[in-house]
Design an enzyme around this catalytic site. Sequence first.
Site, PDB file in Angstrom:
ATOM      1  N   GLU A 251     -29.383 -24.468 -21.067  1.00 23.30           N
ATOM      2  CA  GLU A 251     -30.173 -23.232 -21.061  1.00 23.30           C
ATOM      3  C   GLU A 251     -31.174 -23.257 -22.210  1.00 23.30           C
ATOM      4  O   GLU A 251     -30.800 -23.006 -23.362  1.00 23.30           O
ATOM      5  CB  GLU A 251     -29.264 -22.003 -21.262  1.00 23.30           C
ATOM      6  CG  GLU A 251     -28.331 -21.732 -20.125  1.00 23.30           C
ATOM      7  CD  GLU A 251     -27.878 -20.260 -20.061  1.00 23.30           C
ATOM      8  OE1 GLU A 251     -27.337 -19.881 -19.019  1.00 23.30           O
ATOM      9  OE2 GLU A 251     -28.065 -19.523 -21.041  1.00 23.30           O
TER      10      GLU A 251
ATOM     11  N   HIS B 284     -22.750 -19.852 -26.177  1.00 22.31           N
ATOM     12  CA  HIS B 284     -23.938 -19.187 -25.617  1.00 22.31           C
ATOM     13  C   HIS B 284     -24.905 -18.837 -26.750  1.00 22.31           C
ATOM     14  O   HIS B 284     -24.478 -18.447 -27.836  1.00 22.31           O
ATOM     15  CB  HIS B 284     -23.527 -17.927 -24.848  1.00 22.31           C
ATOM     16  CG  HIS B 284     -24.656 -17.370 -24.046  1.00 22.31           C
ATOM     17  ND1 HIS B 284     -25.644 -16.601 -24.610  1.00 22.31           N
ATOM     18  CD2 HIS B 284     -24.979 -17.497 -22.733  1.00 22.31           C
ATOM     19  CE1 HIS B 284     -26.528 -16.273 -23.671  1.00 22.31           C
ATOM     20  NE2 HIS B 284     -26.150 -16.812 -22.525  1.00 22.31           N
TER      21      HIS B 284
HETATM   22  P1  PGA Z   1     -30.812 -14.970 -17.747  1.00 27.69           P
HETATM   23  O1  PGA Z   1     -29.664 -15.456 -18.726  1.00 27.69           O
HETATM   24  O2  PGA Z   1     -30.428 -15.364 -16.336  1.00 27.69           O
HETATM   25  O3  PGA Z   1     -30.844 -13.470 -17.945  1.00 27.69           O
HETATM   26  O4  PGA Z   1     -32.072 -15.653 -18.181  1.00 27.69           O
HETATM   27  C1  PGA Z   1     -29.014 -16.652 -18.575  1.00 27.69           C
HETATM   28  C2  PGA Z   1     -27.828 -16.695 -19.520  1.00 27.69           C
HETATM   29  O5  PGA Z   1     -27.925 -16.157 -20.625  1.00 27.69           O
HETATM   30  O6  PGA Z   1     -26.784 -17.274 -19.173  1.00 27.69           O
END
Ligand code: PGA
Length: 234
Positions: A154, A88
């Site tokens: 992401e 992450h």
């Molecule tokens: P968010 O985060 O939905 O707050 O944008 C996504 C994540 O970090 O998995």
Amino acid sequence: MEKLIILNHKMNLIYDEVYEYIDMLNNLNTSNNIIVLPSDVYLETFISNCSWAIGSQNVYHEIEGSFTGEISTLQLKSLGIEYVLVGHSERKLIFKESDKDINLKLKASLDSNIIPILFLGEKENEEVLSTIKKQLDHYLTGIKHIEFIIFAYEPIWAIGNGKTASIEHISKVTDYIDDYLFTKYKINANIVYGGSVNKDNINNILKISKINGVAIGSISANKDKIKEIIETIN
Ligand code: PGA
């Protein structure tokens, strides 16, 4: 088709809120699959009381020993944990996890039959496809059973700020990831999108052809808001 809804609580919720939260999850009106990733202190409470699959937000690559503050795959497995987040962006940016750390965590998880949810994503100023390629090249070096990994795209600039990537952008990147994994490993990738997913954009994101689900961050620890988002999915 059923979608995968990944709830990454990050460092949210206090103990007094946990049972009401679990109650909400157990009574959701949905035909989709949910994976919940609470803080580690609540893993046992979730495993014992929640009807959905549970994952850990982190793991260390060693099996046991003198590693103060860390948690191993052996410990997670002994509790019945099925999933773990790996790579992450908050782990990379705040806790300085390297590509090698991510590679070792992936290997340790797969060796213990825990399914890793592996994050990929570019920073605002980075060229997207070359960044994703570099991450895939580094993270997957020497890894066996890549077919079990869930890939979470992401974009780092879209996390936690309401700036969702466009449908065209997500499509371009997920097509690329799918193509990379099929060409190199002959696997059909399981890909989800994360980054400011909300009740207004979730249905359009889930319509993208290579997307099997979404990862939802901070807002997922708010029981009323996440119920509304999940029950909005059509
Ligand atoms: P968010 O985060 O939905 O707050 O944008 C996504 C994540 O970090 O998995």
